[in-house]
Design a protein around this motif. Structure first.
Motif, PDB file in Angstrom:
ATOM      1  N   TYR A  42      20.279  40.829  81.097  1.00 34.75           N
ATOM      2  CA  TYR A  42      20.265  39.754  80.102  1.00 34.75           C
ATOM      3  C   TYR A  42      18.971  38.948  80.183  1.00 34.75           C
ATOM      4  O   TYR A  42      18.405  38.539  79.158  1.00 34.75           O
ATOM      5  CB  TYR A  42      21.464  38.848  80.324  1.00 34.75           C
ATOM      6  CG  TYR A  42      21.492  37.635  79.424  1.00 34.75           C
ATOM      7  CD1 TYR A  42      21.827  37.744  78.074  1.00 34.75           C
ATOM      8  CD2 TYR A  42      21.183  36.368  79.932  1.00 34.75           C
ATOM      9  CE1 TYR A  42      21.843  36.627  77.249  1.00 34.75           C
ATOM     10  CE2 TYR A  42      21.201  35.251  79.110  1.00 34.75           C
ATOM     11  CZ  TYR A  42      21.530  35.382  77.773  1.00 34.75           C
ATOM     12  OH  TYR A  42      21.545  34.274  76.953  1.00 34.75           O
ATOM     13  N   ILE A 167      27.980  46.972  70.000  1.00 33.30           N
ATOM     14  CA  ILE A 167      26.745  46.745  70.759  1.00 33.30           C
ATOM     15  C   ILE A 167      25.531  47.257  69.994  1.00 33.30           C
ATOM     16  O   ILE A 167      24.494  46.579  69.902  1.00 33.30           O
ATOM     17  CB  ILE A 167      26.845  47.414  72.143  1.00 33.30           C
ATOM     18  CG1 ILE A 167      27.889  46.689  73.010  1.00 33.30           C
ATOM     19  CG2 ILE A 167      25.480  47.412  72.852  1.00 33.30           C
ATOM     20  CD1 ILE A 167      28.205  47.407  74.312  1.00 33.30           C
ATOM     21  N   TYR A 169      25.355  47.936  66.675  1.00 36.33           N
ATOM     22  CA  TYR A 169      25.212  47.276  65.377  1.00 36.33           C
ATOM     23  C   TYR A 169      24.500  45.933  65.516  1.00 36.33           C
ATOM     24  O   TYR A 169      23.613  45.597  64.725  1.00 36.33           O
ATOM     25  CB  TYR A 169      26.575  47.082  64.727  1.00 36.33           C
ATOM     26  CG  TYR A 169      26.508  46.385  63.387  1.00 36.33           C
ATOM     27  CD1 TYR A 169      26.170  47.090  62.234  1.00 36.33           C
ATOM     28  CD2 TYR A 169      26.751  45.008  63.280  1.00 36.33           C
ATOM     29  CE1 TYR A 169      26.093  46.457  60.999  1.00 36.33           C
ATOM     30  CE2 TYR A 169      26.675  44.366  62.057  1.00 36.33           C
ATOM     31  CZ  TYR A 169      26.349  45.087  60.926  1.00 36.33           C
ATOM     32  OH  TYR A 169      26.262  44.451  59.710  1.00 36.33           O
ATOM     33  N   PHE A 170      24.890  45.171  66.535  1.00 34.36           N
ATOM     34  CA  PHE A 170      24.293  43.845  66.738  1.00 34.36           C
ATOM     35  C   PHE A 170      23.064  43.885  67.645  1.00 34.36           C
ATOM     36  O   PHE A 170      22.494  42.835  67.961  1.00 34.36           O
ATOM     37  CB  PHE A 170      25.331  42.875  67.308  1.00 34.36           C
ATOM     38  CG  PHE A 170      26.404  42.496  66.323  1.00 34.36           C
ATOM     39  CD1 PHE A 170      26.148  41.589  65.301  1.00 34.36           C
ATOM     40  CD2 PHE A 170      27.665  43.067  66.396  1.00 34.36           C
ATOM     41  CE1 PHE A 170      27.128  41.236  64.392  1.00 34.36           C
ATOM     42  CE2 PHE A 170      28.664  42.726  65.482  1.00 34.36           C
ATOM     43  CZ  PHE A 170      28.388  41.814  64.473  1.00 34.36           C
ATOM     44  N   GLN A 171      22.674  45.087  68.059  1.00 39.74           N
ATOM     45  CA  GLN A 171      21.460  45.259  68.869  1.00 39.74           C
ATOM     46  C   GLN A 171      21.466  44.333  70.090  1.00 39.74           C
ATOM     47  O   GLN A 171      20.512  43.576  70.348  1.00 39.74           O
ATOM     48  CB  GLN A 171      20.212  45.010  68.013  1.00 39.74           C
ATOM     49  CG  GLN A 171      19.992  46.036  66.907  1.00 39.74           C
ATOM     50  CD  GLN A 171      19.532  47.378  67.460  1.00 39.74           C
ATOM     51  OE1 GLN A 171      18.415  47.509  67.987  1.00 39.74           O
ATOM     52  NE2 GLN A 171      20.392  48.393  67.351  1.00 39.74           N
ATOM     53  N   ILE A 172      22.538  44.402  70.856  1.00 42.43           N
ATOM     54  CA  ILE A 172      22.663  43.593  72.081  1.00 42.43           C
ATOM     55  C   ILE A 172      21.964  44.370  73.196  1.00 42.43           C
ATOM     56  O   ILE A 172      22.551  45.245  73.839  1.00 42.43           O
ATOM     57  CB  ILE A 172      24.139  43.327  72.420  1.00 42.43           C
ATOM     58  CG1 ILE A 172      24.872  42.761  71.195  1.00 42.43           C
ATOM     59  CG2 ILE A 172      24.245  42.351  73.596  1.00 42.43           C
ATOM     60  CD1 ILE A 172      26.364  42.606  71.388  1.00 42.43           C
ATOM     61  N   HIS A 173      20.716  44.047  73.420  1.00 47.47           N
ATOM     62  CA  HIS A 173      19.859  44.903  74.225  1.00 47.47           C
ATOM     63  C   HIS A 173      20.302  45.025  75.684  1.00 47.47           C
ATOM     64  O   HIS A 173      20.221  46.110  76.271  1.00 47.47           O
ATOM     65  CB  HIS A 173      18.410  44.406  74.151  1.00 47.47           C
ATOM     66  CG  HIS A 173      17.795  44.602  72.797  1.00 47.47           C
ATOM     67  ND1 HIS A 173      17.747  43.616  71.854  1.00 47.47           N
ATOM     68  CD2 HIS A 173      17.239  45.712  72.222  1.00 47.47           C
ATOM     69  CE1 HIS A 173      17.170  44.072  70.755  1.00 47.47           C
ATOM     70  NE2 HIS A 173      16.856  45.345  70.955  1.00 47.47           N
ATOM     71  N   PHE A 174      20.762  43.944  76.288  1.00 42.88           N
ATOM     72  CA  PHE A 174      21.133  44.043  77.701  1.00 42.88           C
ATOM     73  C   PHE A 174      22.392  44.894  77.873  1.00 42.88           C
ATOM     74  O   PHE A 174      22.570  45.554  78.901  1.00 42.88           O
ATOM     75  CB  PHE A 174      21.292  42.656  78.336  1.00 42.88           C
ATOM     76  CG  PHE A 174      22.473  41.858  77.864  1.00 42.88           C
ATOM     77  CD1 PHE A 174      23.659  41.848  78.587  1.00 42.88           C
ATOM     78  CD2 PHE A 174      22.392  41.094  76.714  1.00 42.88           C
ATOM     79  CE1 PHE A 174      24.736  41.097  78.165  1.00 42.88           C
ATOM     80  CE2 PHE A 174      23.467  40.336  76.284  1.00 42.88           C
ATOM     81  CZ  PHE A 174      24.653  40.343  77.007  1.00 42.88           C
ATOM     82  N   LEU A 175      23.253  44.919  76.856  1.00 47.14           N
ATOM     83  CA  LEU A 175      24.426  45.790  76.913  1.00 47.14           C
ATOM     84  C   LEU A 175      24.068  47.225  76.525  1.00 47.14           C
ATOM     85  O   LEU A 175      24.689  48.177  77.016  1.00 47.14           O
ATOM     86  CB  LEU A 175      25.538  45.255  76.014  1.00 47.14           C
ATOM     87  CG  LEU A 175      26.158  43.927  76.452  1.00 47.14           C
ATOM     88  CD1 LEU A 175      27.265  43.498  75.500  1.00 47.14           C
ATOM     89  CD2 LEU A 175      26.694  44.007  77.890  1.00 47.14           C
ATOM     90  N   MET A 176      23.060  47.385  75.691  1.00 44.42           N
ATOM     91  CA  MET A 176      22.551  48.727  75.404  1.00 44.42           C
ATOM     92  C   MET A 176      21.991  49.348  76.683  1.00 44.42           C
ATOM     93  O   MET A 176      22.156  50.547  76.936  1.00 44.42           O
ATOM     94  CB  MET A 176      21.488  48.666  74.314  1.00 44.42           C
ATOM     95  CG  MET A 176      22.042  48.300  72.944  1.00 44.42           C
ATOM     96  SD  MET A 176      20.744  47.927  71.714  1.00 44.42           S
ATOM     97  CE  MET A 176      19.953  49.535  71.570  1.00 44.42           C
TER      98      MET A 176
END
Length: 260
Positions: A42, A167, A169-176
């Motif tokens: 994160y 994840i 769709y919303f481009q949540i990078h740390f979860l990607m």
């Protein structure tokens, strides 16, 4: 001496019981590593997060592995919940892994043992086999498992798909990042969790490889006491060091092949 004769010589049934402290450890051992890896990712410290992601994958594997053998010290529902939640976090249907793992114990290194297929490969072949292995364990579950296993597998795969879609769709990078690390871990699992502990043991499959050395077992969270696990699968991982001491004391002549 075969594995049935070995079992008769070692006291082990008292090791099945967990204290409250041990139960809390076995059910929560993966959480610190998960939280640290997610926090570092994160903050954008992906390089620092990698080893913590690795330790999360290893400890989560320990947790679900105990769940496979009803060794978490919890009831049926909490054990199921642990397997379900870790499916979403680890990006694989854990009930599919469980189905193949139970078959692995029953048909160890035979043609019916799909989990153990990599044991007869070269080390580099086992690594390359990883993606096929992940597909195969789901396919074998679909073909051979009962309705309960299939229902749980479908639920886990559907839940994973929903979480992954959100994840991405919303481009949540740390979860990607977390998804990528877990998929990589799944691809390497067949090498680390199967090949390393079973290669060159076909002459007596139930006498798997094991590991001695205090720091080696601390760093691997006792996951390489694999001979001990195959002989006594009902013993929780936290009790395997004590089980290993008992085996060494009663059977010092036993030829123990080291994992690494």
């Amino acid at each position: 001496m075969n594995h049935l004769e070995l079992i008769k010589k070692v006291e082990w049934k008292d090791l099945k019981a967990l204290s409250v402290k041990e139960m809390l450890i076995e059910n929560n051992i993966s959480l610190p590593w998960l939280f640290i890896s997610i926090f570092l990712a994160y903050k954008g410290y992906y390089g620092w997060a990698i080893p913590f992601s690795g330790f999360y994958f290893l400890t989560a594997l320990r947790q679900v592995h105990n769940g496979f053998h009803h060794s978490l010290g919890t009831g049926k529902f909490l054990t199921w919940l642990s397997l379900y939640l870790n499916s979403i976090l680890m990006m694989v249907s854990i009930h599919a892994v469980k189905f193949n793992h139970i078959r692995h114990h029953k048909f160890c290194l035979s043609e019916e043992d799909y989990e153990g297929k990599s044991a007869s490969m070269k080390w580099y072949q086992a690594i390359l086999y990883g993606p096929e292995h992940i597909f195969l364990i789901h396919w074998i579950t679909f073909k051979h498992a009962n309705k309960n296993y299939k229902r749980n597998m479908v639920l886990e795969l559907a839940s994973m798909a929903v979480v992954m879609s959100i994840i991405l769709y919303f481009q949540i990078h740390f979860l990607m990042y977390h998804l990528l690390m877990m998929i990589l871990g799944e691809f390497l699992m067949v090498f680390f969790a199967v090949w390393t502990v079973h290669h060159d043991t076909h002459e007596n499959p139930n006498i798997a490889r094991t590991q001695r050395g205090f720091w080696k077992n601390k760093l691997t969270f006792s996951m390489f006491y694999h001979m001990e696990h195959h002989l006594f699968p009902a013993v929780p991982t936290i009790k395997l060091p004590e089980l290993a001491r008992r085996i060494d004391k009663v059977l010092p002549e036993l030829d123990k092949k080291q994992t690494f």
